[in-house]
Design a protein around this motif. Structure first.
Motif, PDB file in Angstrom:
ATOM      1  N   PHE A 172       4.638  18.107  -1.498  1.00 36.66           N
ATOM      2  CA  PHE A 172       6.013  17.616  -1.605  1.00 36.66           C
ATOM      3  C   PHE A 172       6.212  16.912  -2.937  1.00 36.66           C
ATOM      4  N   ARG A 173       7.436  16.507  -3.190  1.00 35.53           N
ATOM      5  CA  ARG A 173       7.762  15.674  -4.340  1.00 35.53           C
ATOM      6  C   ARG A 173       8.194  14.304  -3.809  1.00 35.53           C
ATOM      7  N   ILE A 174       8.111  13.303  -4.667  1.00 31.95           N
ATOM      8  CA  ILE A 174       8.562  11.965  -4.283  1.00 31.95           C
ATOM      9  C   ILE A 174      10.019  11.828  -4.701  1.00 31.95           C
ATOM     10  N   GLU A 175      10.867  11.482  -3.763  1.00 29.19           N
ATOM     11  CA  GLU A 175      12.300  11.303  -4.009  1.00 29.19           C
ATOM     12  C   GLU A 175      12.511  10.288  -5.131  1.00 29.19           C
ATOM     13  N   ALA A 176      13.540  10.484  -5.942  1.00 29.90           N
ATOM     14  CA  ALA A 176      13.746   9.723  -7.180  1.00 29.90           C
ATOM     15  C   ALA A 176      13.761   8.205  -6.984  1.00 29.90           C
ATOM     16  N   LYS A 177      14.509   7.688  -6.016  1.00 31.91           N
ATOM     17  CA  LYS A 177      14.590   6.236  -5.820  1.00 31.91           C
ATOM     18  C   LYS A 177      13.240   5.674  -5.363  1.00 31.91           C
ATOM     19  N   THR A 178      12.558   6.418  -4.518  1.00 35.58           N
ATOM     20  CA  THR A 178      11.234   6.000  -4.052  1.00 35.58           C
ATOM     21  C   THR A 178      10.248   6.019  -5.219  1.00 35.58           C
ATOM     22  N   LEU A 224       0.822  -1.208   0.000  1.00 37.12           N
ATOM     23  CA  LEU A 224       0.000   0.000   0.000  1.00 37.12           C
ATOM     24  C   LEU A 224       0.862   1.266   0.000  1.00 37.12           C
ATOM     25  N   ARG A 225       2.075   1.165   0.459  1.00 37.26           N
ATOM     26  CA  ARG A 225       2.976   2.325   0.466  1.00 37.26           C
ATOM     27  C   ARG A 225       3.187   2.887  -0.938  1.00 37.26           C
ATOM     28  N   ILE A 226       3.038   2.032  -1.949  1.00 33.45           N
ATOM     29  CA  ILE A 226       3.150   2.487  -3.338  1.00 33.45           C
ATOM     30  C   ILE A 226       2.085   3.536  -3.621  1.00 33.45           C
ATOM     31  N   LEU A 227       0.924   3.392  -3.016  1.00 30.68           N
ATOM     32  CA  LEU A 227      -0.182   4.334  -3.191  1.00 30.68           C
ATOM     33  C   LEU A 227      -0.147   5.461  -2.154  1.00 30.68           C
ATOM     34  N   ARG A 228       0.436   5.192  -1.009  1.00 32.02           N
ATOM     35  CA  ARG A 228       0.529   6.218   0.030  1.00 32.02           C
ATOM     36  C   ARG A 228       1.522   7.322  -0.345  1.00 32.02           C
ATOM     37  N   ALA A 229       2.580   6.973  -1.055  1.00 34.26           N
ATOM     38  CA  ALA A 229       3.585   7.984  -1.437  1.00 34.26           C
ATOM     39  C   ALA A 229       2.959   9.142  -2.217  1.00 34.26           C
ATOM     40  N   PRO A 230       2.176   8.879  -3.267  1.00 34.16           N
ATOM     41  CA  PRO A 230       1.578  10.021  -3.968  1.00 34.16           C
ATOM     42  C   PRO A 230       0.554  10.774  -3.113  1.00 34.16           C
ATOM     43  N   ARG A 231      -0.133  10.074  -2.212  1.00 38.38           N
ATOM     44  CA  ARG A 231      -1.096  10.777  -1.356  1.00 38.38           C
ATOM     45  C   ARG A 231      -0.379  11.754  -0.429  1.00 38.38           C
ATOM     46  N   ILE A 273      -3.944  12.838  -8.164  1.00 40.71           N
ATOM     47  CA  ILE A 273      -4.276  12.096  -9.377  1.00 40.71           C
ATOM     48  C   ILE A 273      -3.135  12.172 -10.375  1.00 40.71           C
ATOM     49  N   ASP A 274      -2.516  13.339 -10.507  1.00 43.15           N
ATOM     50  CA  ASP A 274      -1.358  13.466 -11.400  1.00 43.15           C
ATOM     51  C   ASP A 274      -0.239  12.522 -10.984  1.00 43.15           C
ATOM     52  N   LEU A 275       0.031  12.441  -9.683  1.00 45.91           N
ATOM     53  CA  LEU A 275       1.099  11.557  -9.200  1.00 45.91           C
ATOM     54  C   LEU A 275       0.731  10.088  -9.388  1.00 45.91           C
ATOM     55  N   VAL A 276      -0.529   9.744  -9.163  1.00 50.46           N
ATOM     56  CA  VAL A 276      -0.982   8.371  -9.386  1.00 50.46           C
ATOM     57  C   VAL A 276      -0.770   7.994 -10.855  1.00 50.46           C
ATOM     58  N   ARG A 277      -1.115   8.908 -11.753  1.00 51.14           N
ATOM     59  CA  ARG A 277      -0.889   8.666 -13.188  1.00 51.14           C
ATOM     60  C   ARG A 277       0.601   8.543 -13.492  1.00 51.14           C
ATOM     61  N   GLU A 278       1.394   9.423 -12.909  1.00 52.88           N
ATOM     62  CA  GLU A 278       2.843   9.424 -13.145  1.00 52.88           C
ATOM     63  C   GLU A 278       3.474   8.091 -12.739  1.00 52.88           C
ATOM     64  N   LEU A 279       2.923   7.473 -11.702  1.00 55.13           N
ATOM     65  CA  LEU A 279       3.444   6.196 -11.215  1.00 55.13           C
ATOM     66  C   LEU A 279       2.804   4.994 -11.905  1.00 55.13           C
ATOM     67  N   ASP A 280       1.992   5.239 -12.935  1.00 55.35           N
ATOM     68  CA  ASP A 280       1.329   4.170 -13.693  1.00 55.35           C
ATOM     69  C   ASP A 280       0.409   3.314 -12.824  1.00 55.35           C
ATOM     70  N   LEU A 281      -0.235   3.929 -11.850  1.00 50.42           N
ATOM     71  CA  LEU A 281      -1.116   3.201 -10.955  1.00 50.42           C
ATOM     72  C   LEU A 281      -2.567   3.072 -11.411  1.00 50.42           C
ATOM     73  N   PRO A 282      -3.109   3.951 -12.274  1.00 50.64           N
ATOM     74  CA  PRO A 282      -4.540   3.850 -12.596  1.00 50.64           C
ATOM     75  C   PRO A 282      -5.000   2.487 -13.086  1.00 50.64           C
ATOM     76  N   ALA A 283      -4.255   1.832 -13.926  1.00 49.17           N
ATOM     77  CA  ALA A 283      -4.669   0.532 -14.457  1.00 49.17           C
ATOM     78  C   ALA A 283      -4.815  -0.502 -13.346  1.00 49.17           C
ATOM     79  N   HIS A 284      -4.137  -0.278 -12.226  1.00 49.16           N
ATOM     80  CA  HIS A 284      -4.142  -1.252 -11.139  1.00 49.16           C
ATOM     81  C   HIS A 284      -5.109  -0.892 -10.015  1.00 49.16           C
ATOM     82  N   VAL A 285      -5.355   0.389  -9.794  1.00 44.61           N
ATOM     83  CA  VAL A 285      -6.243   0.783  -8.705  1.00 44.61           C
ATOM     84  C   VAL A 285      -7.612   1.238  -9.187  1.00 44.61           C
TER      85      VAL A 285
END
Length: 181
Positions: free
Chosen positions: A60-66, A46-53, A102-114
């Motif tokens: 804030f921004r999400i650090e590159a490695k994260t 779930l942390r994959i989805l918590r980071a953009p939230r 929503i922009d961050l969720v899209r950036e992380l390619d999460l929409p197809a999965h969530v």
């Protein structure tokens, strides 16, 4: 999970304790996994989805490695229970910074999965409509009204209103998950 959540206050000594650089990341405006992001995502997908939230809510921004680890592992979020995913989406969509989330969720390619109920071609164009619905139907004329926070001239507050506007995400009927968990 993230450095900004790893800072704690000792009420007895009235001191702040930060062993992982959380205060520095707060000042810098960074959401960063503690240690190896892959290890943190292994512990809880779930942390994959918590980071953009968190990033959206705090500006804030999400650090590159994260960010890179979350994007690479986006499909693994389907191993999380539908209820936990729904709760994260609810928090995102109820927040005033929902468009950034929503922009961050899209950036992380999460929409197809969530949110598999949404047509991915329409989502890429910034439209929000149920999969298979004609462009002039689905309750989201002009597309993307949930991200802007308005639909039909009225304010959208929370996941339920947004789900209605974009065709029933709340039902989560098509979400794939690992039934062994």
């Amino acid at each position: 999970d993230f450095t900004i959540n790893g800072v704690f206050w000792d009420p007895i000594t009235e001191e702040t304790h930060d062993f992982i650089g959380g205060q520095e990341d707060m000042v810098a405006g960074v959401v960063r996994a503690i240690g190896d992001p892959n290890a943190r995502f292994d512990e809880d997908k779930l942390r994959i989805l918590r980071a953009p939230r968190f990033a959206a809510r705090l500006g804030f921004r999400i650090e590159a490695k994260t960010h890179d680890a979350a994007k690479r592992r986006a499909s693994e979020v389907t191993l999380v229970s539908c209820e936990r995913i729904r709760d994260e989406l609810d928090k995102m969509l109820a927040d005033p910074n929902r468009a950034r989330a929503i922009d961050l969720v899209r950036e992380l390619d999460l929409p197809a999965h969530v949110v598999p109920e949404l047509d991915q071609d329409a989502l890429a164009r910034g439209e929000s409509r149920p999969r298979g619905a004609p462009a002039d139907e689905g309750g989201a004329a002009g597309g993307g009204c949930f991200a802007r926070g308005y639909c039909g001239g009225g304010r959208i507050d929370g996941f339920d209103a947004a789900a209605g506007a974009i065709g029933g995400i709340g039902a989560r009927s098509e979400l794939r998950f690992d039934e062994r968990r």
